[in-house]
Write a protein that holds these residues in place. Structure first.
Motif, PDB file in Angstrom:
ATOM      1  N   SER A   1      -7.679  28.605 -23.661  1.00 18.32           N
ATOM      2  CA  SER A   1      -6.811  29.985 -23.662  1.00 18.32           C
ATOM      3  C   SER A   1      -7.102  30.817 -24.974  1.00 18.32           C
ATOM      4  CB  SER A   1      -5.480  29.818 -23.212  1.00 18.32           C
ATOM      5  OG  SER A   1      -4.618  28.861 -24.018  1.00 18.32           O
TER       6      SER A   1
ATOM      7  N   ILE B   1       0.923  32.813 -24.641  1.00 11.74           N
ATOM      8  CA  ILE B   1       0.049  32.023 -23.313  1.00 11.74           C
ATOM      9  C   ILE B   1       0.429  30.628 -23.342  1.00 11.74           C
ATOM     10  CG2 ILE B   1      -2.002  31.451 -24.742  1.00 11.74           C
ATOM     11  CD1 ILE B   1      -1.842  33.257 -21.400  1.00 11.74           C
TER      12      ILE B   1
ATOM     13  N   ASN C   1       5.241  31.303 -18.638  1.00  8.68           N
ATOM     14  CA  ASN C   1       4.522  31.261 -17.469  1.00  8.68           C
ATOM     15  C   ASN C   1       3.542  32.477 -17.229  1.00  8.68           C
ATOM     16  OD1 ASN C   1       5.693  28.899 -16.905  1.00  8.68           O
ATOM     17  ND2 ASN C   1       7.083  29.738 -15.492  1.00  8.68           N
ATOM     18  N   ARG C   2       2.483  32.366 -16.604  1.00  8.21           N
ATOM     19  CA  ARG C   2       1.480  33.424 -16.392  1.00  8.21           C
ATOM     20  C   ARG C   2       1.950  34.487 -15.451  1.00  8.21           C
ATOM     21  NH1 ARG C   2      -0.362  30.049 -19.893  1.00  8.21           N
ATOM     22  NH2 ARG C   2      -2.501  29.053 -19.602  1.00  8.21           N
TER      23      ARG C   2
ATOM     24  N   TYR D   1      -5.268  34.105 -16.275  1.00  8.78           N
ATOM     25  CA  TYR D   1      -4.766  33.539 -15.002  1.00  8.78           C
ATOM     26  C   TYR D   1      -5.811  33.709 -14.022  1.00  8.78           C
ATOM     27  CZ  TYR D   1      -0.737  33.309 -11.863  1.00  8.78           C
ATOM     28  OH  TYR D   1       0.511  33.074 -10.954  1.00  8.78           O
TER      29      TYR D   1
ATOM     30  N   GLU E   1       1.969  29.313 -10.002  1.00 13.24           N
ATOM     31  CA  GLU E   1       2.017  29.349 -11.356  1.00 13.24           C
ATOM     32  C   GLU E   1       0.597  28.225 -12.009  1.00 13.24           C
ATOM     33  OE1 GLU E   1       1.828  29.752 -15.111  1.00 13.24           O
ATOM     34  OE2 GLU E   1       3.307  30.784 -13.659  1.00 13.24           O
TER      35      GLU E   1
ATOM     36  N   LYS F   1      -0.029  27.493 -15.360  1.00 11.28           N
ATOM     37  CA  LYS F   1       0.257  27.036 -16.962  1.00 11.28           C
ATOM     38  C   LYS F   1       0.214  25.588 -16.893  1.00 11.28           C
ATOM     39  CE  LYS F   1       3.404  27.433 -20.754  1.00 11.28           C
ATOM     40  NZ  LYS F   1       3.674  25.884 -20.763  1.00 11.28           N
ATOM     41  N   ASP F   2      -0.685  25.027 -17.975  1.00 12.35           N
ATOM     42  CA  ASP F   2      -0.751  23.715 -18.115  1.00 12.35           C
ATOM     43  C   ASP F   2      -1.342  22.687 -17.182  1.00 12.35           C
ATOM     44  OD1 ASP F   2       0.559  23.686 -20.702  1.00 12.35           O
ATOM     45  OD2 ASP F   2       2.673  23.494 -19.738  1.00 12.35           O
TER      46      ASP F   2
END
Length: 516
Positions: free
Chosen positions: A207, A377, A381-382, A432, A491, A493-494
């Motif tokens: 990212s 980022i 959360n996106r 995203y 979601e 993220k990660d």
């Protein structure tokens, strides 16, 4: 025993099924190989992100080539020619003249000052329409036959050569046609660049490397006011020459130095090339194992799912309900952000502020936007971030239409906040989207989202030409409404990047089971 990146080891298989269950995944191999950030990767990140610089120049160049020059009365005693005169109502053009030389803008060069808004907005709209078609036609080549690198090279050549020929235009129709071809090539540059960047790096750096492309785009946008200021009073054709020639040389660098995505090479069965790419980007010290031919051929990859024909990637997207749902949502959000992102700079001439200063401020607004993404980022959360920035952009954009002594002075402030928020929302949306779709359709999905962004931009010149400052109210309403749809997305993220449709669908099922 053959060691690999992950937990446990790969023992000699007792059966084909046992071997299949114990082999390392493609994602684990690549993540372990590219988990560090070395000089070779830094060079790749730098070269790939430079493409955004030239992308930005061609996207916003018409702000300075197609502007409407200021005029003055040549006969102050003429009662029909006042400080607020309308040239289209005067009996001829002998009582007024342009402040700058005739060839400084396409409007003055071809006498477009009294043409309707459709003709005035045609060159900019033609460029965005070309972006739409180019993205739809060329994008699947990155997932099928050409790959990310070769399509980036082809797109850059089409854009730069068309832009160079634009300097030879003799009328607005030829000019619009060449802008169309320039947009046709440009349509996949940003997509190929960000997808290639994401697939050349591990999860820890992915990212953040994407931010380099956004920063490069900002610098390209920021370079235009300076170039236009130096060219003030000279021919508008110079700007196309100055921006297209360096792009041709950049294409040579792409061919010589940029590496192809190892993920794409794996999925196309070109495993030796993928191994060579991984070895060039990392060293044995970066992994708990050494990359070997035996491990390479042991990797589980469903080649048959991703080795289809030219439009097989689009077919895969349309055959899966979860993919259609995600694609429709991100394209809707992309449409709203695109209308703000491309429309606001084109509408700056309708605000009570100096054009060169306002464009420079808008370009500068992208710098804190990119920097904020660099920190946001990894922490937020996106989905919630995207929802917040689209709402803020919409509210401030609507406030731009307010007039009066006090509100008029605040116009540029509202516009900058709205543009900053729109830029940030667009950057988050692109990252995203990368995480929402697997490798075998990622470039096609990204391109379709980018086309939705460009479609919003294609409508903006007409709105600006017809509605003036009121168009900012339309921009704000659209991005606010479109941003609400982001609540329908999962979601990411990660999360890890998937490579096949089945893998992504299984990850979606696992998340659903956890929630239940």
């Amino acid at each position: 025993m053959t060691p690999y990146c992950g937990t446990g080891t790969v023992s000699e298989p007792e059966s084909h099924e046992t071997e299949k269950n114990h082999l390392p995944s493609l994602d684990s191999l690549i993540e372990c190989s590219l988990k560090s950030f070395g000089w070779h990767q830094f060079l790749q990140a730098l070269l790939v992100s430079i493409a955004w610089f030239f992308d930005a120049q061609q996207t916003f160049i018409t702000i300075f080539t197609d502007f409407n020059p200021s005029r003055h009365c040549t006969n102050p005693t003429d009662p029909s020619c006042t400080s607020a005169f309308d040239v289209c109502r005067l009996p001829g053009n002998t009582s007024w003249a342009y402040d700058l030389p005739k060839g400084s803008s396409t409007v003055s060069d071809w006498g477009l000052e009294c043409t309707n808004s459709l003709v005035k907005g045609l060159p900019a709209s033609s460029f965005f329409i070309g972006c739409l078609l180019g993205g739809l036609i060329l994008a699947t080549l990155a997932d099928s036959s050409l790959g990310r690198k070769n399509l980036l090279l082809l797109s850059g050549l089409i854009m730069s050569l068309s832009s160079l020929l634009t300097a030879l235009s003799t009328d607005v129709w030829m000019y619009s046609a060449l802008r169309f071809f320039s947009g046709f090539g440009r349509g996949t540059i940003g997509t190929c660049s960000i997808v290639l960047s994401s697939e050349l790096f591990g999860k820890e750096w992915r990212s953040r490397v994407g931010m380099a492309g956004f920063l490069s785009f900002t610098l390209g946008f920021l370079s235009l006011p300076g170039m236009a200021y130096l060219n003030q009073g000279s021919s508008w054709r110079n700007l196309y020459i100055w921006t297209s020639v360096p792009t041709v040389f950049y294409c040579v660098l792409v061919h010589l130095f940029i590496r192809e995505s190892p993920r794409w090479l794996f999925l196309k069965g070109r495993k030796e090339e993928a191994l060579a790419t991984l070895k060039s980007l990392t060293s044995s010290r970066d992994c708990s194992y050494s990359l070997s031919e035996n491990l390479l051929y042991a990797v589980q990859v469903e080649d048959e799912q991703c080795a289809g024909n030219l439009f097989y990637a689009v077919k895969l997207l349309l055959e899966n309900k979860w993919a259609i749902r995600r694609l429709c949502v991100v394209m809707t959000v992309g449409f709203g952000t695109g209308m703000v992102y491309y429309g606001m700079p084109l509408g700056l001439d309708n605000l009570s502020f100096n054009l060169y200063t306002s464009v420079t401020l808008n370009a500068l607004a992208e710098l804190p936007s990119t920097l904020s993404i660099f920190f946001l980022i990894a922490r937020f959360n996106r989905r919630s971030s995207l929802l917040a920035f689209t709402a803020l952009s919409g509210c401030c954009s609507v406030l731009c239409i307010l007039k009066g002594r006090i509100w008029g002075r605040l116009q540029i402030g509202f516009e900058l906040i709205s543009f900053f928020s729109g830029c940030t929302a667009l950057d988050i949306l692109l990252i995203y989207t990368l995480e929402l779709f697997p490798t075998c359709v990622r470039n096609s999905a990204m391109s379709m989202v980018r086309q939705a962004v460009v479609f919003g931009g294609a409508l903006s010149p007409m709105l600006v030409a017809a509605g003036g400052a009121v168009s900012f109210g339309v921009f704000g309403f659209v991005i606010w409404v479109c941003g609400v749809f982001v609540v329908m997305l999962p979601e990411t993220k990660d999360g890890r990047l998937c490579d096949t449709m089945d893998e992504e669908e299984q990850k979606e099922r696992n998340k659903t089971n956890i929630v239940l």
